[in-house]
Design a protein around this motif. Structure first.
Motif, short mmCIF file in Angstrom:
data_model
loop_
_atom_site.label_atom_id
_atom_site.label_comp_id
_atom_site.label_asym_id
_atom_site.label_seq_id
_atom_site.Cartn_x
_atom_site.Cartn_y
_atom_site.Cartn_z
N ARG A 198 46.05 -42.27 136.04
CA ARG A 198 46.28 -42.18 134.60
C ARG A 198 46.66 -43.51 133.96
NH1 ARG A 198 49.80 -36.51 134.13
NH2 ARG A 198 48.16 -35.13 134.95
N GLN A 199 46.87 -44.52 134.78
CA GLN A 199 47.19 -45.84 134.24
C GLN A 199 46.45 -46.91 135.04
OE1 GLN A 199 51.64 -45.57 134.44
NE2 GLN A 199 51.53 -46.14 132.27
N ALA A 200 46.18 -48.00 134.36
CA ALA A 200 45.57 -49.16 135.00
C ALA A 200 46.38 -50.39 134.64
CB ALA A 200 44.13 -49.34 134.56
N ALA A 201 46.55 -51.29 135.60
CA ALA A 201 47.28 -52.54 135.37
C ALA A 201 46.40 -53.71 135.78
CB ALA A 201 48.58 -52.55 136.16
N TRP A 202 46.55 -54.82 135.07
CA TRP A 202 45.82 -56.03 135.41
C TRP A 202 46.56 -57.24 134.84
CZ3 TRP A 202 44.24 -52.51 131.72
CH2 TRP A 202 44.04 -52.98 130.42
N LEU A 203 46.09 -58.42 135.18
CA LEU A 203 46.66 -59.66 134.67
C LEU A 203 45.73 -60.29 133.65
CD1 LEU A 203 47.93 -61.34 137.98
CD2 LEU A 203 49.19 -59.85 136.42
N ALA A 204 46.31 -61.02 132.70
CA ALA A 204 45.51 -61.70 131.68
C ALA A 204 46.21 -62.99 131.27
CB ALA A 204 45.32 -60.79 130.47
N TRP A 205 45.40 -63.97 130.87
CA TRP A 205 45.94 -65.22 130.34
C TRP A 205 44.87 -65.90 129.49
CZ3 TRP A 205 44.21 -64.56 135.25
CH2 TRP A 205 43.32 -65.49 135.79
N ASP A 206 45.28 -66.92 128.78
CA ASP A 206 44.39 -67.59 127.84
C ASP A 206 44.56 -69.10 127.94
OD1 ASP A 206 43.10 -65.40 126.16
OD2 ASP A 206 45.21 -64.86 126.00
N GLY A 214 51.32 -69.46 132.83
CA GLY A 214 51.76 -68.29 132.09
C GLY A 214 50.70 -67.21 132.07
N THR A 215 51.08 -66.02 132.48
CA THR A 215 50.18 -64.87 132.47
C THR A 215 50.95 -63.64 131.99
OG1 THR A 215 50.70 -64.36 134.77
CG2 THR A 215 48.75 -65.68 134.39
N GLU A 216 50.22 -62.60 131.65
CA GLU A 216 50.81 -61.33 131.28
C GLU A 216 50.32 -60.23 132.20
OE1 GLU A 216 51.71 -61.32 126.53
OE2 GLU A 216 49.66 -60.88 127.14
N ALA A 217 51.22 -59.29 132.52
CA ALA A 217 50.82 -58.06 133.19
C ALA A 217 50.56 -57.02 132.11
CB ALA A 217 51.91 -57.59 134.14
N ILE A 218 49.37 -56.47 132.09
CA ILE A 218 48.95 -55.50 131.08
C ILE A 218 48.84 -54.13 131.73
CG2 ILE A 218 47.21 -54.93 129.34
CD1 ILE A 218 48.49 -57.64 128.84
N PRO A 233 51.40 -55.38 127.06
CA PRO A 233 52.03 -56.24 128.08
C PRO A 233 53.35 -55.63 128.53
CG PRO A 233 52.32 -57.19 125.89
CD PRO A 233 51.43 -55.99 125.73
N VAL A 234 53.62 -55.70 129.82
CA VAL A 234 54.87 -55.17 130.36
C VAL A 234 55.70 -56.26 131.02
CG1 VAL A 234 53.95 -52.85 130.67
CG2 VAL A 234 53.77 -54.50 132.54
N ALA A 235 55.13 -57.43 131.25
CA ALA A 235 55.86 -58.54 131.84
C ALA A 235 55.06 -59.81 131.63
CB ALA A 235 56.10 -58.32 133.34
N GLY A 236 55.74 -60.95 131.76
CA GLY A 236 55.05 -62.23 131.67
C GLY A 236 55.10 -62.83 130.28
N GLY A 237 54.42 -63.95 130.14
CA GLY A 237 54.39 -64.68 128.89
C GLY A 237 53.91 -66.09 129.11
N PRO A 238 53.95 -66.93 128.08
CA PRO A 238 53.39 -68.29 128.20
C PRO A 238 54.13 -69.19 129.17
CG PRO A 238 54.50 -67.99 126.08
CD PRO A 238 54.41 -66.64 126.71
N PHE A 255 55.32 -56.26 140.60
CA PHE A 255 54.66 -57.50 140.22
C PHE A 255 55.42 -58.69 140.78
CE2 PHE A 255 57.56 -56.50 136.74
CZ PHE A 255 58.16 -57.72 136.43
N ALA A 256 54.69 -59.80 140.97
CA ALA A 256 55.29 -61.05 141.44
C ALA A 256 55.39 -61.99 140.25
CB ALA A 256 54.44 -61.68 142.54
N SER A 257 56.62 -62.45 139.96
CA SER A 257 56.87 -63.32 138.82
C SER A 257 57.67 -64.54 139.26
CB SER A 257 57.66 -62.57 137.74
OG SER A 257 58.20 -63.46 136.78
N ASP A 258 57.45 -65.68 138.58
CA ASP A 258 58.22 -66.88 138.89
C ASP A 258 59.31 -67.14 137.86
OD1 ASP A 258 56.84 -67.82 136.69
OD2 ASP A 258 56.15 -69.66 137.65
N ARG A 259 59.76 -66.09 137.18
CA ARG A 259 60.75 -66.25 136.12
C ARG A 259 62.05 -66.87 136.64
NH1 ARG A 259 61.73 -59.87 134.88
NH2 ARG A 259 59.57 -60.19 134.21
N SER A 260 62.35 -66.71 137.93
CA SER A 260 63.56 -67.29 138.50
C SER A 260 63.36 -68.73 138.98
CB SER A 260 64.03 -66.44 139.69
OG SER A 260 63.13 -66.57 140.78
N GLY A 261 62.14 -69.21 138.88
CA GLY A 261 61.79 -70.51 139.46
C GLY A 261 61.06 -70.37 140.78
N TRP A 262 60.98 -69.14 141.29
CA TRP A 262 60.25 -68.83 142.52
C TRP A 262 59.48 -67.53 142.29
CZ3 TRP A 262 60.71 -72.12 146.78
CH2 TRP A 262 61.72 -73.09 146.68
#
Length: 660
Positions: A198-206, A214-218, A233-238, A255-262
């Motif tokens: 019922r849901q789909a997730a993917w990554l996007a960036w520009d 910087g990417t977004e989880a959609i 978008p549910v996470a991420g940003g520029p 999801f894997a994010s580097d918001r902490s620096g890692w």
């Protein structure tokens, strides 16, 4: 008494043919039914990638004969090129991208029918390309990334998530392809469907962001007709890089994010808040150079298989409740970004200083690991393999520079006590990339002859956190050059290397670093420059390179509008008049990322200066050499350059003609 011989003159059973035959690694592991499948390189078959399967009896076999080449060209660096589904009594169905025409094909390995096309050809630009597929038998479709060229320029392109009918009706009719995403983002990954569908997730960036910037989880809702609704978008940003998204068995988003620096793992809770699952100064993901990479994969029991580490990587099992990670046993020091899970089994690709990349399976119940694919007997006596060292050097300002050192090594030869060995400093590509401690017969080709190799993870490399990665922001051609030079000088100062016999070598972005090093330092006696970037004023234009990296210079050099002269000033071609050392230039004539025209202009700038050099261009090769005959000639030419420059007697190697 061990026979004596000058460095570089030692005989070796590791010849260029052997090194070429074992070049490359298995990739894109998956599970179809109870079988493990993957792609593996075939240098002696024109560089094609074969799709392999491991039958229940343990035998590995090729799924498709030559000339089928399972490889996608999406964003030029490619992405996951195949997916399979088990259909019970009907047997497996596999959908794959064929490199030669980039069409998707469907194939039933248990039948006698040939692969049948699912997608059409296009007469516009480079046409249609596909990657990161998911086969949905119940819907009669395969969902994947569609890259569609809309004009002749490499930047005339759009990307969407698309649904391709499995019945082949779109093979001649583009309108039969359903577009699922809205096309608002320049770059996307393939969809990850929640367990209930019922849901789909993917990554996007520009542009101008790269995916490690910087990417977004959609996430979107999927209705009963397979239409995406309410993408959000549910996470991420520029300023935050999301490297991968995945669903757990109970429908939670990871999801894997580097918001902490890692790059660490996070989970979206029922209330929509993000929870860190294992906060460590380690990487649990990496740069998304190819669409569909997997650094982690949830298991049915709620645990998560993870590739993680700082510098080196290990395969571990993460308990999201406690944050504890238990690593798999084994000799491997590098796990590739391709994981698959089936029940309690985790399958990936791993290598070590004594083993080339191989397909490895972990049984999480017993903790047992075993090699199930691409493992082979040592092609030569392992006594000829290098004995590497992990080193950290001091760069300018005392900053740390990580490197892997491969000293000369031979079981039956020694050098005179008063002689220091020559060394080749190797700069990896990317530049947002990394080298890891693994067996590479190309390196052993040199070390077993008495030539040392140092691979430098210069500032900007991945594997050491975002701060280390960001050292290269607006400093490409400065920090990478300084860090490589710092390693070379330190080796000379400590008496490890002969300061008069230092070379630098690199391909792609490493080719840039090599050429820039010759033009701006006096550290090296010669250089090998492979499919390089040499002129940023051309490379940054709409027709200078491919779309994916067409605005990479915004972060590596700085916005051209703000720094109008910097692109030219950093370019090696601008400073060709300063180059005084011999060099070898190697280039694929089909390269659309670093085009041959750059090499040709660089050689024109060097004309008449009397600097010994050689240029070898290879037909049928693109960005990254894949054919055995190409790799053999390139490797022997590189050794000949060093032999001539360093005064080494190598009559067994074809002489490279150096022109002036």
């Amino acid at each position: 008494m061990v026979p004596m011989g000058a460095y570089g003159t030692w005989p070796s059973p590791i010849d260029a043919r052997l090194a070429a035959a074992h070049d490359g690694m298995p990739e894109w592991v998956g599970v179809v039914g109870d079988e493990v499948w993957w792609t593996e390189p075939r240098p002696v078959e024109g560089g094609r990638r074969a799709l392999m399967r491991r039958r229940p009896d343990g035998e590995a076999e090729s799924v498709l004969p030559a000339p089928w080449n399972v490889r996608s060209r999406v964003i030029e660096y490619g992405g996951r090129p195949w997916a399979g589904a088990e259909r019970g009594a009907e047997g497996p169905l596999v959908v794959f991208a064929h490199f030669e025409d980039q069409r998707l094909y469907a194939y039933e390995p248990n039948s006698t029918a040939a692969p049948r096309p699912l997608t059409p050809l296009s007469a516009v630009g480079d046409g249609l390309r596909w990657a990161d597929p998911v086969v949905l038998v119940d819907r009669g479709e395969v969902w994947c990334v569609l890259e569609e060229f809309t004009g002749e320029a490499p930047t005339d392109v759009r990307r969407v998530i698309a649904a391709v009918p499995l019945d082949g009706s779109a093979a001649e009719d583009r309108s039969r392809v359903r577009e699922l995403s809205d096309g608002r983002h320049r770059f996307i990954t393939g969809p990850r469907l929640s367990p209930d569908g019922r849901q789909a997730a993917w990554l996007a960036w520009d542009h101008p962001s790269m995916p490690w910037d910087g990417t977004e989880a959609i996430v979107a809702d999927v209705d009963g007709d397979g239409v995406f609704r309410r993408p959000r978008p549910v996470a991420g940003g520029p300023e935050e890089s999301i490297a991968q998204v995945e669903w757990t068995a109970d429908g939670r988003l990871l999801f894997a994010s580097d918001r902490s620096g890692w790059w660490n793992l996070y989970q979206v809770g029922p209330d929509g808040d993000d929870v860190a699952l294992c906060a460590r100064e380690e990487e649990f993901a990496g740069p998304l150079w190819q669409i569909g990479r997997h650094w982690f994969h949830p298991l049915e029991n709620g645990l998560i298989a993870v590739v993680h580490g700082k510098g080196a990587t290990a395969l571990g099992i993460l308990d999201p409740e406690t944050g504890e990670v238990v690593d798999a046993a084994g000799p491997w020091t590098a796990w590739h970004c391709t994981l698959a899970v089936h029940g309690s089994r985790v399958v990936g690709v791993a290598a070590s200083p004594r083993t080339a990349p191989e397909v490895v399976e972990l049984d999480t119940r017993s903790g047992r690991t075993r090699v199930i694919g691409c493992g082979h007997d040592d092609p030569v006596d392992p006594a000829y393999y290098p004995e590497p060292q992990i080193r950290t050097f001091a760069g300018p300002g005392g900053r740390e520079v990580h490197a892997l050192l491969y000293p000369p090594h031979h079981p039956g030869r020694a050098a005179p006590a008063d002689e220091l060995p020559p060394y080749v400093i190797r700069a990896h590509g990317g530049p947002t990339g990394q080298v890891q401690l693994v067996l590479d017969l190309e390196i052993a080709y040199f070390t077993s002859r008495g030539i040392g190799v140092a691979e430098v993870n210069y500032g900007g490399s991945t594997g050491y956190g975002r701060e280390y990665r960001d050292r290269l922001r607006e400093q490409w051609g400065v920090v990478d050059v300084e860090d490589c030079a710092a390693v070379a000088k330190a080796l000379a100062d400590e008496g490890t290397a002969d300061p008069r016999r230092l070379a630098i070598r690199g391909g792609s972005a490493g080719g840039w670093t090599s050429a820039a090093s010759l033009a701006t330092t006096d550290v090296y006696a010669c250089a090998t420059v492979v499919y390089p970037v040499l002129d940023l004023t051309d490379w940054s234009s709409d027709s200078g390179t491919h779309d994916f990296e067409s605005q990479y210079m915004e972060s590596l050099i700085g916005p051209a509008a703000e720094y109008p002269g910097r692109h030219a000033d950093r370019s090696p071609i601008t400073h060709a008049h300063r180059i005084s050392a011999p060099f070898l230039l190697l280039q694929g004539l089909d390269d659309v990322i670093c085009r041959p025209a750059q090499c040709e202009r660089f050689l024109a700038a060097m004309a008449g200066r009397g600097i010994p050099h050689a240029y070898i261009a290879f037909e049928g090769e693109g960005h990254g050499f894949r054919r055995a005959d190409t790799m053999i000639r390139a490797l022997e030419a590189e050794l000949s350059l060093y032999a001539q420059t360093f005064g080494i007697d190598r009559p067994d190697v074809p002489l490279l003609e150096l022109k002036k």
